[in-house]
Design an enzyme around this catalytic site. Structure first.
Site, PDB file in Angstrom:
ATOM      1  N   GLN A  69       9.411  -4.961   3.003  1.00 32.13           N
ATOM      2  CA  GLN A  69       8.961  -4.519   1.684  1.00 32.13           C
ATOM      3  C   GLN A  69       7.464  -4.773   1.495  1.00 32.13           C
ATOM      4  O   GLN A  69       6.678  -3.845   1.461  1.00 32.13           O
ATOM      5  CB  GLN A  69       9.790  -5.212   0.602  1.00 32.13           C
ATOM      6  CG  GLN A  69      11.261  -4.812   0.668  1.00 32.13           C
ATOM      7  CD  GLN A  69      12.122  -5.540  -0.349  1.00 32.13           C
ATOM      8  OE1 GLN A  69      11.632  -6.184  -1.273  1.00 32.13           O
ATOM      9  NE2 GLN A  69      13.426  -5.448  -0.169  1.00 32.13           N
ATOM     10  N   ASP A  70       7.084  -6.042   1.353  1.00 34.76           N
ATOM     11  CA  ASP A  70       5.663  -6.371   1.278  1.00 34.76           C
ATOM     12  C   ASP A  70       5.456  -7.754   1.887  1.00 34.76           C
ATOM     13  O   ASP A  70       6.417  -8.473   2.141  1.00 34.76           O
ATOM     14  CB  ASP A  70       5.128  -6.277  -0.159  1.00 34.76           C
ATOM     15  CG  ASP A  70       5.690  -7.331  -1.093  1.00 34.76           C
ATOM     16  OD1 ASP A  70       6.824  -7.802  -0.852  1.00 34.76           O
ATOM     17  OD2 ASP A  70       5.015  -7.687  -2.075  1.00 34.76           O
ATOM     18  N   PRO A  71       4.223  -8.137   2.174  1.00 29.81           N
ATOM     19  CA  PRO A  71       3.980  -9.394   2.895  1.00 29.81           C
ATOM     20  C   PRO A  71       4.409 -10.626   2.094  1.00 29.81           C
ATOM     21  O   PRO A  71       4.473 -10.604   0.862  1.00 29.81           O
ATOM     22  CB  PRO A  71       2.462  -9.390   3.106  1.00 29.81           C
ATOM     23  CG  PRO A  71       2.032  -7.974   2.929  1.00 29.81           C
ATOM     24  CD  PRO A  71       2.979  -7.388   1.931  1.00 29.81           C
ATOM     25  N   ALA A 147       4.823  -8.495  -4.742  1.00 31.96           N
ATOM     26  CA  ALA A 147       4.724  -7.061  -5.068  1.00 31.96           C
ATOM     27  C   ALA A 147       3.495  -6.721  -5.913  1.00 31.96           C
ATOM     28  O   ALA A 147       3.445  -5.668  -6.549  1.00 31.96           O
ATOM     29  CB  ALA A 147       5.999  -6.575  -5.765  1.00 31.96           C
TER      30      ALA A 147
END
Length: 233
Positions: A69-71, A147
């Site tokens: 999804q994101d880091p 996010a």
């Protein structure tokens, strides 16, 4: 300075995606990301690692895609220095960083499915070098703010990367963990690539442990490449 001055990208990917870099949406991504970098906020991963997933896995070498999804937005301490956990690969962490709960569950399931020894380090670079594209849908994040870089527009870019990769004639094995990743099924041409889904490995999600996801990945890899994928780290 331009994006690639801060965040190096391999020639192979620059050539593969050259038409994308001229499009208005990407120029807007570049503008927003560089503004974030120059702000007082701390951005992860380090800009030098922004395109780590691409630099370790050239487009012509991609065999498996494991979409994140994101880091990670957290940090860890090393020699009294605060460092980012994120290092540019989905689910992966810096070599000396503590292994996050989601990655611990990935290692547990991998051991249960294939007998792979549970590693003491969460750096998945070896998988990337063997042809697994460890791509986050969103490539950057603000420290301690999950996010937070959704607004930058990275998802439009990562979607285009996937679409371009799906044009290949060789079947790709696409591993989608969790509902967010599984929305990308709409991008995948039917009956061309092998889609493997499972719940997200987060402890907050149920059903990942015992899903047999890595058994399915290995079976698919054998069907396409007539050998096993080396999951050792």
């Amino acid at each position: 300075m331009k994006l690639f001055d801060y965040a190096p990208l391999s020639l192979a990917w620059r050539e593969f995606l050259q038409s994308e870099f001229k499009k208005p949406y990407f120029l807007e991504i570049e503008k927003r990301y560089l503004e974030a970098l120059k702000s007082p906020k701390t951005i992860f991963p380090k800009s030098s690692n922004l395109f780590c997933a691409f630099n370790l896995t050239p487009p012509y070498a991609v065999k498996i895609i494991l979409l994140g999804q994101d880091p990670y937005h957290s940090t860890y301490l090393e020699n009294e220095q605060e460092l980012p956990v994120a290092m540019g690969l989905s689910f992966s962490v810096e070599k000396n960083a503590p292994i996050p709960p989601s990655l611990k569950n990935i290692f547990k399931e991998l051991h249960a499915n294939l007998g792979v020894p549970v590693p003491c380090c969460g750096d998945l670079s070896a998988w990337a070098k063997r042809g697994m594209l460890l791509l986050n849908a969103i490539l950057s994040v603000e420290k301690n703010q999950a996010a937070s870089h959704k607004y930058i527009g990275w998802e439009a870019f990562s979607d285009q990367i996937l679409i371009r990769l799906f044009e290949t004639t060789t079947p790709l094995i696409v591993v989608l963990l969790g509902k967010v990743a599984q929305k990308k099924i709409a991008l995948i041409p039917k009956n061309k690539h092998i889609i493997i889904t499972a719940p997200h490995p987060s402890p907050l999600s149920r059903g990942f442990l015992g899903s047999g996801v890595f058994t399915s990945v290995q079976k698919a890899y054998r069907e396409v490449y007539r050998k096993d994928f080396d999951f050792s780290l």
